[in-house]
Enzyme design. Sequence first.
Site, short mmCIF file in Angstrom:
data_model
loop_
_atom_site.label_atom_id
_atom_site.label_comp_id
_atom_site.label_asym_id
_atom_site.label_seq_id
_atom_site.Cartn_x
_atom_site.Cartn_y
_atom_site.Cartn_z
N THR A 11 0.82 -1.22 0.00
CA THR A 11 0.00 0.00 0.00
C THR A 11 0.85 1.27 0.00
O THR A 11 0.31 2.37 -0.04
CB THR A 11 -0.92 0.04 1.24
OG1 THR A 11 -0.08 -0.06 2.41
CG2 THR A 11 -1.94 -1.08 1.24
N TYR A 153 14.59 -1.99 16.28
CA TYR A 153 14.40 -2.07 14.82
C TYR A 153 15.56 -2.86 14.21
O TYR A 153 15.34 -3.77 13.39
CB TYR A 153 14.30 -0.67 14.19
CG TYR A 153 14.16 -0.74 12.68
CD1 TYR A 153 13.01 -1.27 12.09
CD2 TYR A 153 15.19 -0.32 11.84
CE1 TYR A 153 12.89 -1.37 10.70
CE2 TYR A 153 15.07 -0.42 10.46
CZ TYR A 153 13.93 -0.94 9.90
OH TYR A 153 13.80 -1.05 8.52
P1 NDP Z 1 6.27 2.33 4.07
O1 NDP Z 1 5.84 2.80 5.41
O2 NDP Z 1 6.19 3.25 2.91
O3 NDP Z 1 5.49 0.96 3.69
C1 NDP Z 1 5.35 -0.05 4.66
C2 NDP Z 1 4.37 -1.10 4.16
O4 NDP Z 1 4.26 -2.13 5.19
C3 NDP Z 1 2.98 -0.53 3.97
O5 NDP Z 1 2.42 -1.06 2.79
C4 NDP Z 1 2.21 -1.01 5.18
O6 NDP Z 1 0.85 -1.26 4.83
C5 NDP Z 1 2.90 -2.36 5.47
N1 NDP Z 1 2.68 -2.72 6.87
C6 NDP Z 1 3.18 -2.13 7.98
N2 NDP Z 1 2.67 -2.67 9.09
C7 NDP Z 1 1.79 -3.65 8.67
C8 NDP Z 1 0.92 -4.54 9.33
N3 NDP Z 1 0.83 -4.58 10.68
N4 NDP Z 1 0.17 -5.39 8.60
C9 NDP Z 1 0.26 -5.37 7.25
N5 NDP Z 1 1.05 -4.54 6.55
C10 NDP Z 1 1.81 -3.68 7.26
O7 NDP Z 1 7.79 1.83 4.27
P2 NDP Z 1 8.87 1.20 3.27
O8 NDP Z 1 8.30 0.96 1.94
O9 NDP Z 1 10.08 2.02 3.38
O10 NDP Z 1 9.16 -0.17 4.02
C11 NDP Z 1 9.06 -1.44 3.40
C12 NDP Z 1 10.10 -2.36 4.00
O11 NDP Z 1 11.41 -1.85 3.71
C13 NDP Z 1 10.03 -2.47 5.52
O12 NDP Z 1 10.25 -3.82 5.88
C14 NDP Z 1 11.19 -1.60 6.00
O13 NDP Z 1 11.67 -2.01 7.24
C15 NDP Z 1 12.18 -1.84 4.89
N6 NDP Z 1 13.22 -0.84 4.74
C16 NDP Z 1 12.91 0.48 4.56
C17 NDP Z 1 13.93 1.40 4.41
C18 NDP Z 1 13.67 2.86 4.28
O14 NDP Z 1 14.61 3.65 4.52
N7 NDP Z 1 12.49 3.28 3.86
C19 NDP Z 1 15.34 0.98 4.40
C20 NDP Z 1 15.54 -0.42 4.64
C21 NDP Z 1 14.51 -1.30 4.77
P3 NDP Z 1 -0.42 -0.79 5.73
O15 NDP Z 1 0.02 0.36 6.57
O16 NDP Z 1 -1.47 -0.45 4.73
O17 NDP Z 1 -0.75 -2.00 6.53
C1 8X3 Z 2 15.54 1.55 7.26
C2 8X3 Z 2 16.78 2.32 7.14
O1 8X3 Z 2 18.61 3.41 8.48
O2 8X3 Z 2 16.39 4.27 8.79
O3 8X3 Z 2 15.77 0.20 7.44
O4 8X3 Z 2 17.02 2.16 9.71
S1 8X3 Z 2 17.20 3.07 8.61
#
Ligand code: NDP
Ligand code: 8X3
Length: 252
Positions: A11, A153
Amino acid sequence: MKNTALITGATAGIGEATARLLAKNNYNLIITGRRKERLDNLKKELEENTPAKVFTLNFDIRHRREVETALDSLPDEWQKIDVLVNNAGLAAGLSSLYEGDIDDWEQMIDTNVKGLLYVSRKILPGMVERRSGHVINISSTAGKEVYANGNVYCATKFAVDALNKAMRLELVDYGVKVTSVNPGFTETEFSLVRFKGDKEKAKAPYAGMEPLHAIDIAEVILFVLNRPDHVNINEIIVTPKAQANAFYIHRE
Ligand code: NDP
Ligand code: 8X3
């Protein structure tokens, strides 16, 4: 024939960008998340503008029964899942362990570790039975190094890294590929979620540098999936040019 990819957390951010890219590249999609309206809108948009068929599953990944019921409800024609992108996840808060909010810890552990396990437990048996498939686990630079105040985290992402290695060991005899993609700073809703809607705090990590964009990671995922059958990328770390490791950022 098209392959089917199930992407958790489609999403927003990386999951949504991956859904858009895979839809244009010969995949049908199962997209999941809690925000139903976003799932419905994305399905409509992708089915209108790409050749993909899209199925939505609306559940909170922290709740085991919800996950099981949702995945059990997949119609027969959606049961064969070729690619699982374990992406749903979040950081909640940024503070020392001695001042940490235990509800935040539980949310991160329940989502990033237990949620990933619940989904994997349902999907992997089919891959083992068919002796094919590819699991992509979205970990992080935070799963490689700990940064100050990242404690829980980071621990959840170290856990994803361990589970990625475990899956690779346990699935290799069944021809199932396993890859961890470890992004650095990526501008999505991640930071807004971490700082609970505080826009100023959410912008701060990206001050004076260009972060990755969600599409950058989606393109890496597509690259990983597009390798020849005999090639598996075990793990890949992707950072912005200005990010040297989990905690050292060059800022202009
Ligand atoms: P966003 O917040 O943009 O997206 C997170 C997604 O996870 C949303 O679609 C949300 O959907 C879903 N989500 C969160 N909690 C739940 C839940 N309880 N049940 C179902 N779905 C859930 O973040 P990112 O796209 O950045 O994150 C995606 C992944 O990448 C994560 O695992 C994050 O840890 C990882 N990541 C992100 C980085 C960054 O800097 N952005 C760097 C490294 C890793 P909804 O809220 O609709 O449920
Ligand atoms: C998400 C990147 O550095 O904010 O995994 O933890 S950081």
